[in-house]
Scaffold this active site. Sequence first.
Site, PDB file in Angstrom:
ATOM      1  N   LYS A 164     -14.898   7.960  -2.569  1.00  0.00           N
ATOM      2  CA  LYS A 164     -16.113   8.267  -1.803  1.00  0.00           C
ATOM      3  C   LYS A 164     -16.708   9.594  -2.249  1.00  0.00           C
ATOM      4  O   LYS A 164     -17.926   9.728  -2.410  1.00  0.00           O
ATOM      5  CB  LYS A 164     -15.788   8.296  -0.312  1.00  0.00           C
ATOM      6  CG  LYS A 164     -15.349   6.970   0.258  1.00  0.00           C
ATOM      7  CD  LYS A 164     -14.689   7.135   1.622  1.00  0.00           C
ATOM      8  CE  LYS A 164     -13.951   5.862   2.023  1.00  0.00           C
ATOM      9  NZ  LYS A 164     -13.075   6.061   3.179  1.00  0.00           N
ATOM     10  N   THR A 191      -8.671   6.348  -1.280  1.00  0.00           N
ATOM     11  CA  THR A 191     -10.057   5.878  -1.356  1.00  0.00           C
ATOM     12  C   THR A 191     -11.035   6.995  -1.019  1.00  0.00           C
ATOM     13  O   THR A 191     -12.197   6.924  -1.402  1.00  0.00           O
ATOM     14  CB  THR A 191     -10.300   4.683  -0.419  1.00  0.00           C
ATOM     15  OG1 THR A 191      -9.830   5.001   0.897  1.00  0.00           O
ATOM     16  CG2 THR A 191      -9.584   3.446  -0.921  1.00  0.00           C
ATOM     17  N   LYS A 221       0.723  14.247   1.319  1.00  0.00           N
ATOM     18  CA  LYS A 221      -0.676  14.520   0.959  1.00  0.00           C
ATOM     19  C   LYS A 221      -0.915  16.018   0.749  1.00  0.00           C
ATOM     20  O   LYS A 221      -1.965  16.421   0.256  1.00  0.00           O
ATOM     21  CB  LYS A 221      -1.613  13.954   2.023  1.00  0.00           C
ATOM     22  CG  LYS A 221      -1.568  12.428   2.080  1.00  0.00           C
ATOM     23  CD  LYS A 221      -2.485  11.869   3.150  1.00  0.00           C
ATOM     24  CE  LYS A 221      -2.393  10.358   3.266  1.00  0.00           C
ATOM     25  NZ  LYS A 221      -2.946   9.633   2.110  1.00  0.00           N
ATOM     26  N   LYS A 230      -8.110  13.687   5.364  1.00  0.00           N
ATOM     27  CA  LYS A 230      -7.276  12.490   5.276  1.00  0.00           C
ATOM     28  C   LYS A 230      -6.164  12.626   6.308  1.00  0.00           C
ATOM     29  O   LYS A 230      -6.021  13.670   6.946  1.00  0.00           O
ATOM     30  CB  LYS A 230      -6.702  12.311   3.871  1.00  0.00           C
ATOM     31  CG  LYS A 230      -5.942  13.517   3.340  1.00  0.00           C
ATOM     32  CD  LYS A 230      -5.511  13.297   1.893  1.00  0.00           C
ATOM     33  CE  LYS A 230      -6.694  13.390   0.963  1.00  0.00           C
ATOM     34  NZ  LYS A 230      -6.734  12.319  -0.031  1.00  0.00           N
ATOM     35  N   ARG A 231      -5.398  11.565   6.472  1.00  0.00           N
ATOM     36  CA  ARG A 231      -4.268  11.613   7.399  1.00  0.00           C
ATOM     37  C   ARG A 231      -3.358  12.798   7.053  1.00  0.00           C
ATOM     38  O   ARG A 231      -3.103  13.072   5.876  1.00  0.00           O
ATOM     39  CB  ARG A 231      -3.496  10.293   7.278  1.00  0.00           C
ATOM     40  CG  ARG A 231      -2.305  10.138   8.185  1.00  0.00           C
ATOM     41  CD  ARG A 231      -1.877   8.677   8.217  1.00  0.00           C
ATOM     42  NE  ARG A 231      -1.744   8.105   6.883  1.00  0.00           N
ATOM     43  CZ  ARG A 231      -0.587   8.043   6.203  1.00  0.00           C
ATOM     44  NH1 ARG A 231       0.523   8.539   6.731  1.00  0.00           N
ATOM     45  NH2 ARG A 231      -0.535   7.484   5.019  1.00  0.00           N
ATOM     46  N   HIS A 237       0.802  -1.223   0.000  1.00  0.00           N
ATOM     47  CA  HIS A 237       0.000   0.000   0.000  1.00  0.00           C
ATOM     48  C   HIS A 237       0.835   1.273   0.000  1.00  0.00           C
ATOM     49  O   HIS A 237       0.285   2.346   0.256  1.00  0.00           O
ATOM     50  CB  HIS A 237      -0.912   0.032   1.229  1.00  0.00           C
ATOM     51  CG  HIS A 237      -2.094  -0.870   1.149  1.00  0.00           C
ATOM     52  ND1 HIS A 237      -3.264  -0.529   0.508  1.00  0.00           N
ATOM     53  CD2 HIS A 237      -2.291  -2.121   1.632  1.00  0.00           C
ATOM     54  CE1 HIS A 237      -4.130  -1.512   0.616  1.00  0.00           C
ATOM     55  NE2 HIS A 237      -3.559  -2.504   1.280  1.00  0.00           N
TER      56      HIS A 237
END
Length: 842
Positions: A686, A682, A580, A574-575, A383
């Site tokens: 969504k 992911t 990111k 998100k984290r 991942h």
Amino acid sequence: MDNNKTESYFTTMVKSKPNKKLTTLPALGMDADSISDSFRHYFAHTLGRNGDAYTIHYPYKALSYAIRDRLMERWLKTQKAYTEADCKRTYYLSLEFLMGRALGNAMLNLDVTDSTTDGLHDLGIELEEVAESEADAGLGNGGLGRLAACFLDSCATLQLPVQGYGIRYEYGMFRQLLENGYQVEEPDHWLRDGNPWEMERPEYTQRIPFGGHTEFVRDEQGISHVRWVDTHDVLAVPYDIPIPGYRNGTVNTLRLWQAAATDEFDLDEFNAGSYTEAVRSKNSAENITMVLYPNDASECGKELRLKQQYFLACASIKDALRDWKRRKGNDLTGFAEKNCFQLNDTHPTIAVAELMRQLIDKHDMDWDEAWAITQKTMAYTNHTLLPEALERWPVRLFKQLLPRPLEIIYEINARFLGEVAARWPGETDRQRRLSIIEEGPEPQVRMAYLAIIGSFSVNGVAELHSKLLVEGLFRDFYELWPEKFNNKTNGVTQRRWLAYCNPGLRQLISDSIGEGWISDLDQLHKLIPFAKDPEFRKKWYQVKQENKQRLAEMIEPCCGVRFNTDAMFDVQVKRIHEYKRQLLNILHVIHLYARIKAGDTKNWTPRCVLIGGKAAPGYAQAKLIIKLINNVASVVNRDKQVGDLLKVVFLPNYRVSAMEVICPGTDLSEQISTAGKEASGTGNMKFMMNGALTIGTLDGANIEIREEVGDEHFFLFGLTEQEVGEARRSYNPQGIIRNDANLGRVISLLETGHFNQFEPGIFDPILNAILSPQDPWMVAADFTSYVQAQERAADAYRDQDAWITSSILNTACSGKFSTDRTMQDYNREIWQMQAVAAYPVE
């Protein structure tokens, strides 16, 4: 000694002949009256409550027990069907299962939401209030754990015999609070009031060894055996959670392990008055499953993390072998043909060595026979593209905690390197690169390498990710075994992430194309013609506005900021991690603020920016980014000149139940990682499924989302993965800043301390990172392109009719991103199981 001494009355019961009189009970009704009767039974007879006084906790528990009873009927039927079909089974090993709330999902999949609502209403109780009282299960951190939860939902819906194995953490990741803009971690004691969805299974308790040493002994035939002795053992006690399929009678199992001491306390120490010493072993054992992801910055944290990984792997492997022996006896012939272990990322990959240990040390197999079984049953999902995120453990620590598994790893490595030498004679550098043991001042065990060598399948989770794995991180392995590598693009379950969390949109879609999409998401393609229908677009807009209102009502009490539902809701949740690039997002917010202060507001699109996520407790830079977001938000939200043109909030304690409100109310989904860094994502799926438009780089599953919906309905920006690599050679962020007045103005506001006037210098580490030619995340490089894409998004949003058309098409084209499709891919190309229909409840 690693000998399982948990044989008990319970085990004897399991081995005995089934008593049909105990299992043939009349089926429970699914109508409102039946559910109401069950609810009243539990409320009064189990919980001892009456209608005069109660907190919402008791109705929640009573309703959960009533719904669980109906799951239990189907659970038993499912297990019976699997046993009688003698089917192949897959065991999904994951350190995370971010399940979220269970009640609403169970009612949806059982098709009892309406009858439950009616039954409670007759008792003067509102279902929504009861459902809101449920705590989020603290079993995961982010996308990895939520993906695992979606996988289990889809496997049950597809009637695939898949059982999850995880850890029953007493405390979740942590509860995130904000103090003066800083993240503060507070224990997430999600089990404080118990968990009505779990069933303790003490008869299946396993004994897990740690420490000690190995010794060689010879049996009566003179054959040498290895014994792992003088160990400090811990018990793994299983708790089972039902995983219902969508209205098909199948209920699969998630088995979670909790650590317990072999002895509660030392009575002699206790009687002598040494109370702390008396319970030391108990506390030490229970620490293993106390907290999800302990901070591994310290040596104690590293030791606990490795213990968690072995605890999960050992208990799960032993349990799977126990179940085989229950059904088949001691003959392991055919085990590989009937079983598969799917390793969810690198955390549980010690399972490769543990299966070898069980087969060799406990079942007296020779090495080649055991290795053949292991390589035919293990499958590994990777991942991450970040080398530092691949598990590596000091050999020293391994030897201290897991001496026998370490010996097996050394043997696996020696035999493997012999194979490498035969394939590439004399290439010692390649042997060094491929070795499981990384040499150096502190030799390390490379767990990802163990997983690849011991598995028959290695998959990435998006097309780009899988491509980069074989071209980069695992290139040498790919050259040796190209047939092992494959791609399985991630997905999410539409049951939770559209049908459950967005009831208004679910109803509109079902009224238009029927309900078939809930179990076959490709049917959403039928919505494409509706994008041209003005009346349908109007209804779609109304649903979106209602969802935005619901989100605004969630934000205001906890953030003190009111979102205007006519504004664009721009969301990144998100984290918190540098790759990111929440930092890039807040730099754009500062840019918008600077424009407003300069009076540059012609054709302005009002925007409400929502950012949420948790930073790892030891990740100082990520926590500083949270502080920056909050400081910027404070300045922006208090400025009367800014007003409703721009609002910014950081939502504390982001979690599954919050996302269930966020994604239906989002207009613009921020998926802005540095290209080549995000494996899949992911959250992007969504948001797309719920009609949000994406602004993103060509990274992870963004690429496939854009391919599905089309470039005109996706706001693309930034360097590609290849361009990032080329730009690194001469990266000069200060030159970029000099040539971009917008970025220069943003950096100037940061340098002058505009957002930290009373906290001088606190954001210097962030500034230094942006200005560094070694910035691996290339924030400055993508800023200009990002601003231009944001301007395109703002322009598009002002044409609401066109925006709603794009929103409909995003939902209509999201069919590929169902975990139903993902699981079908896994099963067809890796697991190769047959679906087994559950027996109907009569």
